[in-house]
Design a protein around this motif. Structure first.
Motif, PDB file in Angstrom:
ATOM      1  N   PRO A  73       0.852  -1.019  -0.154  1.00  0.00           N
ATOM      2  CA  PRO A  73       0.183   0.175   0.016  1.00  0.00           C
ATOM      3  C   PRO A  73       0.827   1.286  -0.100  1.00  0.00           C
ATOM      4  O   PRO A  73       0.653   2.358  -0.676  1.00  0.00           O
ATOM      5  N   MET A  74       1.807   1.417   0.833  1.00  0.00           N
ATOM      6  CA  MET A  74       2.775   2.708   0.959  1.00  0.00           C
ATOM      7  C   MET A  74       3.730   2.700  -0.359  1.00  0.00           C
ATOM      8  O   MET A  74       3.451   3.653  -0.873  1.00  0.00           O
ATOM      9  N   GLY A  75       4.069   1.609  -1.130  1.00  0.00           N
ATOM     10  CA  GLY A  75       4.576   1.667  -2.483  1.00  0.00           C
ATOM     11  C   GLY A  75       3.479   2.158  -3.656  1.00  0.00           C
ATOM     12  O   GLY A  75       3.687   3.259  -4.370  1.00  0.00           O
ATOM     13  N   SER A 130      12.597   2.630  -5.541  1.00  0.00           N
ATOM     14  CA  SER A 130      11.636   3.131  -6.607  1.00  0.00           C
ATOM     15  C   SER A 130      12.360   4.392  -7.348  1.00  0.00           C
ATOM     16  O   SER A 130      12.218   4.590  -8.537  1.00  0.00           O
ATOM     17  N   LEU A 131      12.740   5.341  -6.294  1.00  0.00           N
ATOM     18  CA  LEU A 131      13.552   6.503  -6.804  1.00  0.00           C
ATOM     19  C   LEU A 131      14.724   6.168  -7.581  1.00  0.00           C
ATOM     20  O   LEU A 131      15.164   6.588  -8.649  1.00  0.00           O
ATOM     21  N   ILE A 132      15.432   5.138  -6.958  1.00  0.00           N
ATOM     22  CA  ILE A 132      16.701   4.535  -7.719  1.00  0.00           C
ATOM     23  C   ILE A 132      16.236   4.268  -9.309  1.00  0.00           C
ATOM     24  O   ILE A 132      17.016   4.452 -10.177  1.00  0.00           O
ATOM     25  N   ARG A 133      15.264   3.565  -9.356  1.00  0.00           N
ATOM     26  CA  ARG A 133      14.907   3.020 -10.511  1.00  0.00           C
ATOM     27  C   ARG A 133      14.638   4.139 -11.456  1.00  0.00           C
ATOM     28  O   ARG A 133      14.853   3.902 -12.843  1.00  0.00           O
ATOM     29  N   ALA A 390      11.978  -5.913 -14.425  1.00  0.00           N
ATOM     30  CA  ALA A 390      10.609  -6.605 -15.083  1.00  0.00           C
ATOM     31  C   ALA A 390       9.604  -5.874 -15.296  1.00  0.00           C
ATOM     32  O   ALA A 390       8.608  -6.197 -15.896  1.00  0.00           O
ATOM     33  N   VAL A 391       9.700  -4.577 -14.621  1.00  0.00           N
ATOM     34  CA  VAL A 391       8.331  -3.708 -14.985  1.00  0.00           C
ATOM     35  C   VAL A 391       8.875  -2.244 -15.576  1.00  0.00           C
ATOM     36  O   VAL A 391       9.905  -1.940 -15.289  1.00  0.00           O
ATOM     37  N   PRO A 392       7.784  -1.501 -15.996  1.00  0.00           N
ATOM     38  CA  PRO A 392       8.136  -0.176 -16.389  1.00  0.00           C
ATOM     39  C   PRO A 392       8.329   0.818 -15.241  1.00  0.00           C
ATOM     40  O   PRO A 392       7.959   0.521 -14.217  1.00  0.00           O
ATOM     41  N   ALA A 393       9.051   1.823 -15.587  1.00  0.00           N
ATOM     42  CA  ALA A 393       9.633   2.769 -14.614  1.00  0.00           C
ATOM     43  C   ALA A 393       8.437   3.355 -13.839  1.00  0.00           C
ATOM     44  O   ALA A 393       8.685   3.563 -12.515  1.00  0.00           O
ATOM     45  N   ALA A 394       7.335   3.499 -14.514  1.00  0.00           N
ATOM     46  CA  ALA A 394       6.166   4.209 -13.780  1.00  0.00           C
ATOM     47  C   ALA A 394       5.621   3.545 -12.719  1.00  0.00           C
ATOM     48  O   ALA A 394       5.036   3.826 -11.859  1.00  0.00           O
ATOM     49  N   LYS A 395       5.848   2.157 -12.875  1.00  0.00           N
ATOM     50  CA  LYS A 395       5.016   1.177 -11.830  1.00  0.00           C
ATOM     51  C   LYS A 395       6.405   0.776 -10.756  1.00  0.00           C
ATOM     52  O   LYS A 395       5.952  -0.266 -10.204  1.00  0.00           O
ATOM     53  N   SER A 396       7.368   1.406 -10.820  1.00  0.00           N
ATOM     54  CA  SER A 396       8.596   1.015 -10.066  1.00  0.00           C
ATOM     55  C   SER A 396       8.406   1.065  -8.592  1.00  0.00           C
ATOM     56  O   SER A 396       8.709   0.343  -7.682  1.00  0.00           O
ATOM     57  N   SER A 400       8.911  -2.191  -6.291  1.00  0.00           N
ATOM     58  CA  SER A 400       9.767  -2.166  -5.340  1.00  0.00           C
ATOM     59  C   SER A 400       9.103  -2.469  -3.923  1.00  0.00           C
ATOM     60  O   SER A 400       9.874  -3.339  -3.170  1.00  0.00           O
ATOM     61  N   ALA A 401       7.837  -2.223  -3.797  1.00  0.00           N
ATOM     62  CA  ALA A 401       7.168  -2.820  -2.716  1.00  0.00           C
ATOM     63  C   ALA A 401       7.008  -4.113  -2.601  1.00  0.00           C
ATOM     64  O   ALA A 401       6.984  -4.922  -1.538  1.00  0.00           O
TER      65      ALA A 401
END
Length: 505
Positions: A73-75, A130-133, A390-396, A400-401
């Motif tokens: 949820p936080m991700g 996710s910020l790193i991604r 494995a995922v697009p950057a927008a869903k990182s 990550s979560a």
């Protein structure tokens, strides 16, 4: 909007990118230090607050338990309102609650404070990864950045025992929680100055039912694992049933939503699922080992907290070093082979505890810990990179979560499963002097620390008898839990070798 966000992040200068990474290492170090310090503070906490065996496990487990339930949820929240914003809110809350935890006056207060730390901690970890991604769009740079990020966990594990040992020798147990305050100040300042904001440009609407269902999947599941040996069977079965029903409902709901919280179809991807398996088993092995070896070094071998921390430092340094070395090793030999090799080394480490370290010899325990550190370092860095790739950057943020959830569930299970089995074997095999009252027998049988507390009030011969029996019972429990961990790591290596193709880089 999507192109604006992508351009803003991808065109950061090289120096700005790496400076931003340095800022993001502080919450990673904090979480790692917090977990390691707490393991070493167990004897001091037991002496000061006199928790029961169940309370002691809850003090350790409640933080990663809440964390595991809220990471997804936080991700998702970070993807929606901004990852930097969620990170800074989490950092502020974590620092304030850490200060409150330091002054807890009983076990219940400390459990409650640790639960609140789990809430704010859940805001920290998905946001950093996710910020790193998004900060590092280049795959090669990102893998190096993630290697540094993963190594920060080991760096914190190195720092925790040493700094924590110094604090525990000169101050009260609560001082270890105050470490969070100075560690988070650079994050709050640097985060505002250096970190770019990023979020999913098309997050879709919030689905409250998905949030409820994912919490009611993860929390009861981990609780069920914890409670099988400590609570009536119907409670554990009920919690597990709730987790299964909630999980099935959650998956079915994600499959029909236009903008799901988690794209559950990702789990059909062998690379994604295999990487998550590596995350879970790797941390399970490391945390479970630290839980029992920190008690053995202090309560059986007689080392001070600082001495115990220094003894474990080589193994933790190797974890960090091989986390960084995993990047060039993967480039030459392939990431799947390196991850499988890491899991095999983890299995070897636990097997060494069983066969060569059955006497509880500190030398062999430390050799085993060094081997385990190399294995975990080799596997964890690459698995996190695989999950993100494995995922697009927008869903990182969501990816990550999921990765962090596997990590934290592994941490919970490492203590809950291995710790509970260890305590059960210990209580069953402990032999106590006949002069003890029922209350003293109960306290001595709850934890190794409890036996040491009772021994302080006994005549020398009987105290020696009790401590010898406690050490024998504890080490027998370690042998059983080590056997289980070795088999799990070996099984995970076989599974990962089968589902992740050798061509994966």
């Amino acid at each position: 909007m999507s192109s604006q966000i992508t351009e803003r992040i991808s065109t950061l200068s090289r120096s700005r990118r790496w400076a931003a990474l340095a800022v993001l290492l502080f919450p990673v170090l904090l979480v790692s230090v917090d977990n390691t310090v707490l393991s070493f503070a167990v004897p001091a906490i037991s002496a000061a607050l006199s928790p029961t065996g169940a309370q002691l496990l809850w003090i350790i487990d409640i933080y990663p338990l809440i964390l595991a339930g809220l990471l997804v949820p936080m991700g998702f929240l970070g993807d929606r309102i901004g990852r930097r914003k969620v990170l800074l809110i989490g950092a502020t809350g974590f620092a304030l609650v850490s200060a409150l935890a330091a002054f807890a006056t009983d076990a219940f207060q400390l459990v409650l404070a640790r639960a609140l730390l789990g809430v704010f901690g859940a805001m920290l970890m998905p946001a950093t990864l996710s910020l790193i991604r998004n900060i590092f769009p280049d795959a090669k740079e990102r893998r190096t950045a993630i290697a540094i990020w993963a190594s920060a966990f080991s760096g914190g594990a190195v720092l925790g025992p040493i700094v924590g040992g110094i604090l525990l020798e000169h101050f009260w147990w609560g001082s270890v929680f105050l470490l969070a305050v100075p560690m988070l100040l650079p994050l709050l300042v640097g985060g505002l100055l250096l970190l770019p904001e990023s979020k999913d440009p098309n997050p879709g609407r919030v689905d409250p039912w998905s949030i409820v269902l994912v919490i009611f999947t993860l929390l009861p599941f981990v609780y069920a694992v914890k409670s099988f040996t400590t609570e009536p069977l119907y409670i554990a079965v009920g919690a597990l049933s709730l987790a299964i029903v909630s999980g099935i409902t959650f998956v079915r709901r994600q499959l029909v939503l236009a903008n799901p919280m988690i794209d559950v179809r990702l789990f059909s991807n062998g690379v994604f699922s295999g990487a998550l398996t590596v995350n879970l088993i790797g941390v399970f092995s490391l945390v479970g080992f630290i839980y029992f070896v920190s008690q053995h070094l202090q309560l059986i071998a007689g080392y001070s907290p600082l001495e115990a921390g220094l003894l474990m430092t080589p193994g933790l340094v190797l974890t960090m070093a091989f986390g960084l070395l995993s990047v060039p090793l993967a480039a030459r030999f392939g990431a799947p082979g390196i991850m499988v090799g890491g899991l095999l080394l983890s299995a070897l480490a636990y097997a060494l505890v069983v066969f060569a370290g059955s006497s509880g010899d500190v030398f062999w325990l430390m050799v085993a810990f060094c081997i385990l550190g190399i294995g975990v370092g080799m596997s964890e860095t690459l698995s996190n990179d695989m999950v993100l790739s494995a995922v697009p950057a927008a869903k990182s943020g969501a990816a990550s979560a999921i990765s962090e959830t596997a990590y934290e569930v592994g941490a919970v299970l490492g203590v809950a499963v291995l710790g509970t089995i260890l305590n059960t074997v210990y209580a069953a095999q402990l032999r106590v002097p006949e002069i003890l009252t029922d209350a003293e027998v109960h306290l001595a049988g709850e934890t190794l620390s409890g036996a040491h507390q009772i021994a302080q009030g006994l005549p020398a011969s009987q105290a020696q008898e009790l401590l010898a029996s406690a050490a024998h019972a504890f080490d027998n429990g370690v042998l059983i839990t080590s056997s289980i961990a070795a088999v799990l790591a070996l099984a995970a290596a076989i599974v990962v070798a089968r589902i992740i193709k050798p061509a994966t880089r």
